[in-house]
Motif scaffolding. Sequence first.
Motif, short mmCIF file in Angstrom:
data_model
loop_
_atom_site.label_atom_id
_atom_site.label_comp_id
_atom_site.label_asym_id
_atom_site.label_seq_id
_atom_site.Cartn_x
_atom_site.Cartn_y
_atom_site.Cartn_z
N GLU A 141 0.76 -1.24 0.20
CA GLU A 141 -0.09 -0.06 -0.18
C GLU A 141 0.79 1.26 -0.07
OE1 GLU A 141 -3.73 0.20 2.61
OE2 GLU A 141 -2.47 2.02 3.63
N VAL A 142 0.43 2.39 -0.77
CA VAL A 142 1.12 3.54 -0.98
C VAL A 142 0.24 4.64 -0.63
CG1 VAL A 142 2.55 5.10 -2.43
CG2 VAL A 142 2.89 2.73 -2.63
N THR A 143 0.63 5.54 0.44
CA THR A 143 -0.26 6.71 0.72
C THR A 143 0.70 8.05 0.48
OG1 THR A 143 -1.41 5.45 2.44
CG2 THR A 143 -1.57 7.93 2.48
N LEU A 144 0.23 8.85 -0.37
CA LEU A 144 0.67 10.05 -0.63
C LEU A 144 -0.03 11.20 -0.11
CD1 LEU A 144 1.34 9.52 -4.48
CD2 LEU A 144 3.00 8.88 -2.43
N ARG A 145 0.70 12.12 0.51
CA ARG A 145 -0.13 13.07 1.14
C ARG A 145 0.21 14.67 0.73
NH1 ARG A 145 2.12 9.42 4.30
NH2 ARG A 145 0.76 8.25 5.72
N CYS A 146 -0.76 15.44 0.86
CA CYS A 146 -0.77 16.85 0.18
C CYS A 146 -1.37 17.95 1.32
CB CYS A 146 -1.27 16.87 -1.05
SG CYS A 146 -1.71 18.39 -1.82
N LYS A 147 -0.93 19.03 1.24
CA LYS A 147 -1.13 20.27 2.01
C LYS A 147 -1.50 21.23 1.00
CE LYS A 147 -0.57 23.12 6.25
NZ LYS A 147 -0.83 24.19 5.44
N PRO A 148 -2.66 21.88 0.80
CA PRO A 148 -2.86 22.89 -0.13
C PRO A 148 -2.37 24.27 0.33
CG PRO A 148 -4.89 21.97 0.60
CD PRO A 148 -4.04 21.14 1.38
N ILE A 149 -2.20 25.15 -0.65
CA ILE A 149 -2.28 26.42 0.07
C ILE A 149 -3.34 27.01 0.75
CG2 ILE A 149 -1.95 28.85 -0.67
CD1 ILE A 149 -0.08 27.74 -3.12
N SER A 150 -3.10 27.55 1.70
CA SER A 150 -4.24 27.97 2.68
C SER A 150 -5.18 28.90 1.99
CB SER A 150 -3.64 28.70 3.94
OG SER A 150 -4.72 29.31 4.85
N GLY A 151 -6.54 28.87 1.94
CA GLY A 151 -7.29 29.47 1.54
C GLY A 151 -7.89 29.19 -0.04
N HIS A 152 -7.12 28.16 -0.71
CA HIS A 152 -7.39 27.48 -1.82
C HIS A 152 -8.54 26.59 -1.64
CE1 HIS A 152 -3.83 28.51 -4.40
NE2 HIS A 152 -4.51 29.91 -4.02
N ASP A 153 -9.51 26.52 -2.43
CA ASP A 153 -10.68 25.70 -2.06
C ASP A 153 -10.97 24.60 -3.31
OD1 ASP A 153 -13.45 27.95 -3.03
OD2 ASP A 153 -11.43 27.54 -4.03
N TYR A 154 -9.89 24.54 -4.19
CA TYR A 154 -9.86 23.59 -5.42
C TYR A 154 -8.26 22.68 -5.04
CZ TYR A 154 -13.82 25.10 -7.60
OH TYR A 154 -15.09 25.41 -8.13
N LEU A 155 -8.41 21.53 -4.77
CA LEU A 155 -7.31 20.54 -4.88
C LEU A 155 -7.43 19.67 -5.95
CD1 LEU A 155 -5.55 19.32 -1.86
CD2 LEU A 155 -6.08 17.57 -3.65
N PHE A 156 -6.12 19.37 -6.35
CA PHE A 156 -6.06 18.43 -7.93
C PHE A 156 -5.10 17.48 -7.58
CE2 PHE A 156 -8.86 21.06 -10.81
CZ PHE A 156 -8.65 22.42 -10.06
N TRP A 157 -5.21 16.33 -7.99
CA TRP A 157 -4.13 15.20 -7.90
C TRP A 157 -3.86 14.79 -9.50
CZ3 TRP A 157 -0.98 13.69 -4.33
CH2 TRP A 157 -1.30 13.72 -2.98
N TYR A 158 -2.53 15.02 -9.86
CA TYR A 158 -2.04 14.72 -11.49
C TYR A 158 -1.17 13.75 -10.93
CZ TYR A 158 -4.37 18.69 -13.69
OH TYR A 158 -5.36 19.64 -14.10
N ARG A 159 -0.84 13.13 -12.30
CA ARG A 159 0.09 11.76 -12.33
C ARG A 159 0.92 11.90 -13.54
NH1 ARG A 159 -1.51 5.59 -12.89
NH2 ARG A 159 -2.58 6.36 -14.83
N GLN A 160 2.19 12.22 -13.57
CA GLN A 160 2.97 12.36 -14.71
C GLN A 160 3.99 11.30 -15.00
OE1 GLN A 160 6.06 15.61 -14.48
NE2 GLN A 160 5.55 16.10 -16.50
N THR A 161 3.68 10.85 -16.12
CA THR A 161 4.63 9.72 -16.79
C THR A 161 5.37 10.22 -18.13
OG1 THR A 161 2.94 8.41 -17.99
CG2 THR A 161 3.35 8.02 -15.69
N MET A 162 6.44 9.61 -18.89
CA MET A 162 6.86 9.88 -19.98
C MET A 162 5.72 9.54 -20.98
SD MET A 162 9.69 11.27 -19.87
CE MET A 162 10.38 10.93 -21.29
N MET A 163 5.06 8.29 -21.03
CA MET A 163 4.44 8.11 -21.84
C MET A 163 2.59 8.69 -21.94
SD MET A 163 5.46 5.90 -23.59
CE MET A 163 4.26 4.95 -24.44
N ARG A 164 2.24 9.19 -20.83
CA ARG A 164 1.15 9.67 -21.03
C ARG A 164 1.11 11.34 -20.44
NH1 ARG A 164 -2.66 5.51 -20.88
NH2 ARG A 164 -4.48 6.92 -20.12
#
Lengths: 115, 115
Positions: free
Chosen positions: B18-41
């Motif tokens: 199991e892998v867990t990745l964590r994120c703390k957005p900028i304070s006051g921002h109400d949208y949060l996005f998760w993107y994945r980056q690979t060479m192919m896609r």
Amino acid sequence: GENVEQHPSTLSVQEGDSAVIKCTYSDSASNYFPWYKQELGKRPQLIIDIRSNVGEKKDQRIAVTLNKTAKHFSLHITETQPEDSAVYFCAASRGLRAAGNKLTFGGGTRVLVKP
Amino acid sequence: DAGVIQSPRHEVTEMGQEVTLRCKPISGHDYLFWYRQTMMRGLELLIYFNNNVPIDDSGMPEDRFSAKMPNASFSTLKIQPSEPRDSAVYFCASNGDRAATGELFFGEGSRLTVL
């Protein structure tokens, strides 16, 4: 959904020359078109953006043009310098008020500026 | 503000873990996005939240991926069980209406390697 195509995938230019990257998009409702620069091992960062009520925008050595009828937009870098070497991504969205500016990215262009 | 903060920066794990990745957005921002980056896609949007509520998870590859945002300052992306094809850089990004610029602020990314 939105589809963004970006060309070329790689671009090699001599220092001082100009570089042009082109993108097309599919969603006619898209009205916000940013460009991000990603240096090796770093995060993407916004370098310039354009909205659909504007045809061209310039910031020092970089400029972006938009043709809404043809659904394409371009990034122009003049007087390229070695520090311009990076991967550049175009993107499109329906804007901040619609879905929080959900961006669809193009595939990226790796720019190499040769000294 | 310190910007968008992600952890871990690097994760090497074995297939099936199991892998867990964590994120703390900028304070006051109400949208949060998760993107994945690979060479192919390239940069793919996996999921995004507005005011802690998942809005669009159509980019999540399969049921092995899940994301949560229990409060305005924390989000997780979990992969269980992980597979070698999940190896990528995972970026968290945030923006908000109050920013009024449309700029998406990315974290430094979490580089995941699944052996």
